[in-house]
Scaffold this motif. Structure first.
Motif, mmCIF file in Angstrom:
data_model
loop_
_atom_site.group_PDB
_atom_site.id
_atom_site.type_symbol
_atom_site.label_atom_id
_atom_site.label_comp_id
_atom_site.label_asym_id
_atom_site.label_seq_id
_atom_site.Cartn_x
_atom_site.Cartn_y
_atom_site.Cartn_z
ATOM 1 N N ALA A 174 0.823 -1.212 0.000
ATOM 2 C CA ALA A 174 0.000 0.000 0.000
ATOM 3 C C ALA A 174 0.859 1.265 0.000
ATOM 4 O O ALA A 174 0.548 2.243 -0.687
ATOM 5 N N SER A 179 -1.862 1.455 -4.359
ATOM 6 C CA SER A 179 -2.984 0.791 -5.017
ATOM 7 C C SER A 179 -3.770 -0.068 -4.036
ATOM 8 O O SER A 179 -3.297 -0.411 -2.953
ATOM 9 N N LYS A 180 -4.975 -0.422 -4.438
ATOM 10 C CA LYS A 180 -5.797 -1.314 -3.630
ATOM 11 C C LYS A 180 -5.292 -2.742 -3.764
ATOM 12 O O LYS A 180 -4.571 -3.090 -4.697
ATOM 13 N N GLY A 183 -9.407 -5.162 -3.823
ATOM 14 C CA GLY A 183 -10.477 -4.184 -3.684
ATOM 15 C C GLY A 183 -10.466 -3.417 -2.381
ATOM 16 O O GLY A 183 -11.348 -2.579 -2.145
ATOM 17 N N LEU A 184 -9.480 -3.664 -1.523
ATOM 18 C CA LEU A 184 -9.394 -2.972 -0.235
ATOM 19 C C LEU A 184 -8.301 -1.912 -0.276
ATOM 20 O O LEU A 184 -7.214 -2.148 -0.813
ATOM 21 N N ASP A 185 -8.619 -0.762 0.298
ATOM 22 C CA ASP A 185 -7.653 0.323 0.410
ATOM 23 C C ASP A 185 -7.090 0.285 1.828
ATOM 24 O O ASP A 185 -7.771 0.656 2.787
ATOM 25 N N HIS A 187 -5.154 2.099 3.293
ATOM 26 C CA HIS A 187 -5.052 3.408 3.929
ATOM 27 C C HIS A 187 -6.402 3.939 4.389
ATOM 28 O O HIS A 187 -6.454 4.941 5.114
ATOM 29 N N ASP A 188 -7.471 3.287 3.971
ATOM 30 C CA ASP A 188 -8.813 3.729 4.330
ATOM 31 C C ASP A 188 -9.186 3.200 5.715
ATOM 32 O O ASP A 188 -9.023 2.007 6.006
ATOM 33 N N ASP A 191 -11.700 0.257 5.745
ATOM 34 C CA ASP A 191 -11.104 -0.987 5.256
ATOM 35 C C ASP A 191 -10.117 -1.564 6.262
ATOM 36 O O ASP A 191 -9.995 -2.793 6.408
#
Length: 213
Positions: A174, A179-180, A183-185, A187-188, A191
């Motif tokens: 990350a 990039s994800k 489908g998970l980020d 840094h979010d 998530d």
């Protein structure tokens, strides 16, 4: 009348040692591992290089001390973790260690670089750090988890290995390209909370599936 303790030289020594340790981290971050030479470290810390020998014995000992201070695994023998391990055969301890490790790797670029360094190059100092980490982890495992899993202990070790290695990879992936992943980020915040919940679920599954009935 009691004599006053002269603490100035002691404070100066500790400040200098801290400057030298921070300089190791700064060099790793800005110039890379191959620049960890005694002259570069002393220059970055603005101290005489003789002090490295005086306070640490060698530049290798200085680097080793820095790595142990930074390495998350080296804190595993704390009394807090040991007390937590007694509660439920290490289940809560496993969850908390993994989630704290996840956060520690995410928050520390220097630690990420050290993990990458471990992967692509053999180094006696890094090997010693890995062995030290393994010893601490095994002591904890033998005391809290092994008696609960008995003949299935290697299956639980395998689950921990997968979770720890994915913690390293996901955070480094990350931060290296943003990039994800699946489908998970990473840094979010939401998530990351999902990841933390899944860590709990996997540990719960392992204790139910492989532990004593």
């Amino acid at each position: 009348m009691a004599r006053k303790t002269v603490s100035g030289p002691v404070r100066n020594k500790e400040r200098t040692k801290e400057k030298l340790l921070k300089s190791v981290g700064k060099i790793i971050s800005t110039k890379g591992f191959h620049s960890l030479k005694i002259t570069n470290i002393a220059r970055t810390a603005s101290v005489d290089k003789k002090l490295i020998y005086n306070y640490f014995g060698s530049v290798e000992n200085l680097i080793n001390q820095y790595l142990r201070n930074l390495d998350f695994g080296s804190s595993m023998n704390s009394s807090e973790y040991k007390e937590e391990g007694l509660k439920d055969n290490g289940k809560t301890l496993s969850k908390n260690l993994l989630k704290e490790m996840y956060s520690a790797v995410s928050a520390n670029p220097e630690l990420q670089k050290i993990i990458v360094w471990e992967l692509y190059e053999y180094n006696d100092i890094l090997r010693e750090l890995c062995d030290h980490r393994e010893r601490l982890g095994d002591e904890m495992f033998q005391k809290f988890m092994h008696p609960y899993f008995e003949e299935n202990h290697k299956k639980y070790r395998a689950i921990l290995a997968l979770l720890i290695s994915s913690t390293y990879y996901l955070n480094i992936h990350a931060d290296s390209n943003g990039s994800k992943f699946c489908g998970l980020d990473i840094h979010d915040k939401d998530d990351r909370e999902v990841m933390a919940c899944v860590i709990d679920d996997v540990i719960d599954f392992a204790y139910e599936k492989y532990g004593l009935k």
